[in-house]
Design an enzyme around this catalytic site. Structure first.
Site, PDB file in Angstrom:
ATOM      1  N   HIS A   1       0.788  -1.260   0.128  1.00 59.32           N
ATOM      2  CA  HIS A   1      -0.179   0.030   0.058  1.00 59.32           C
ATOM      3  C   HIS A   1       0.831   1.360   0.116  1.00 59.32           C
ATOM      4  CE1 HIS A   1      -2.961  -2.863   1.430  1.00 59.32           C
ATOM      5  NE2 HIS A   1      -3.846  -2.195   1.084  1.00 59.32           N
TER       6      HIS A   1
ATOM      7  N   ASP B   1      -4.610  -6.144  -8.246  1.00 57.19           N
ATOM      8  CA  ASP B   1      -4.794  -5.422  -6.856  1.00 57.19           C
ATOM      9  C   ASP B   1      -5.207  -3.863  -7.070  1.00 57.19           C
ATOM     10  OD1 ASP B   1      -5.088  -5.038  -4.196  1.00 57.19           O
ATOM     11  OD2 ASP B   1      -3.151  -6.007  -3.673  1.00 57.19           O
TER      12      ASP B   1
END
Length: 274
Positions: free
Chosen positions: A183, A251
């Site tokens: 992230h 993702d």
């Protein structure tokens, strides 16, 4: 108009006029609901219907609902479900009971999702955690060996399927060696390909007949210098060596592991084979 090869999201609990116009024009293949879009059952049901109305048909609505610390539907509005590690601990004590509990937990989760029009869950996590890795996977994993992960993931997927929800195995070809949280940063895995084949890739090879898989934003330096999501060589490994022939989705391409902007990340991922 043909639906576009993208899964979009929305900015909050209510579909905005601008978002509805975008969906109407672009016809996304799916929409994923993040936590910001999940406040109550009635609100989610209305939101899903508004999305379908904007697109003009009932497209797939996705969500990240693994159980444990990754859950977009939270208490007290929705029940809490166990982490992957909890199922794995039960399986270690009693394999039959562990698989039964996993199926039941995911069957109940599917009921919660499907009752609101959500028919695709970005779960289960099939990553094999390695000693010393970042804890971004951690207790999300079902176990520490490929056979355990494959067995429990199969029960989880069956529970979702029996409740009318498609599971998405993640993060193919494996996120368990990540030395950073994708992230925020780009993890780089330096393990030899032969080691990856017998460990990290193995759970996904055991589940290679599944219809939906999500990529990992990691560099596997033994295969390519680009993150797996943007890597054509890695897509060939996933297809030819892991044997996965289902739909490969990325993702979240806004994650900081991918250094390009949304448009370039999308183009590069599609060019790679996602």
């Amino acid at each position: 108009m043909t639906n576009k090869a993208c899964i979009l999201s929305i900015s909050g609990p209510v579909l905005q006029k601008e978002e509805a116009a975008l969906f109407s024009e672009q016809k996304p293949w799916g929409v994923i609901l993040m936590g910001r879009s999940c406040q109550s059952r009635d609100q989610v049901i209305r939101c899903v219907q508004d999305i379908w109305d904007a697109v003009g048909r009932e497209i797939l609505i996705f969500i990240d609902q693994e159980g444990g610390r990754v859950a977009r539907l939270t208490a007290p509005e929705w029940p809490l479900f166990p982490s992957g590690k909890a199922y794995g601990a039960l399986y270690a004590r009693d394999p039959e009971l562990g698989l039964e509990a996993t199926w039941l937990g995911h069957r109940l989760m599917a009921y919660e999702l499907s009752s609101m029009g959500i028919h695709a869950d970005c779960a289960p996590v099939c990553d094999l955690p390695q000693p010393g890795a970042h804890d971004i996977i951690g207790d999300r994993a079902f176990g520490t060996d490929p056979d355990t992960i494959g067995a429990i993931a199969t029960a989880a997927l069956k529970g979702l399927e029996d409740g009318g929800v498609a599971g998405v195995i993640k993060h193919i070809p494996g996120h368990g060696r990540a030395n950073a949280d994708s992230h925020h940063d780009l993890p780089v895995v330096t393990a030899q390909k032969s080691d990856l084949q017998t460990t990290d890739f193995a759970p996904f090879a055991a589940l290679n007949d599944l219809p939906l898989g999500m990529t990992a934003h990691l560099v596997y330096s033994a295969i390519d210098a680009a993150p797996a999501t943007l890597s054509a060589p890695m897509m060939q490994v996933i297809r030819d060596e892991i044997g996965f022939d289902g739909l490969i989705m990325t993702d979240d391409i806004s994650m900081k592991a991918l250094k390009y902007g949304l448009k370039d990340n999308a183009i590069k991922a599609l060019d790679a084979g996602c």
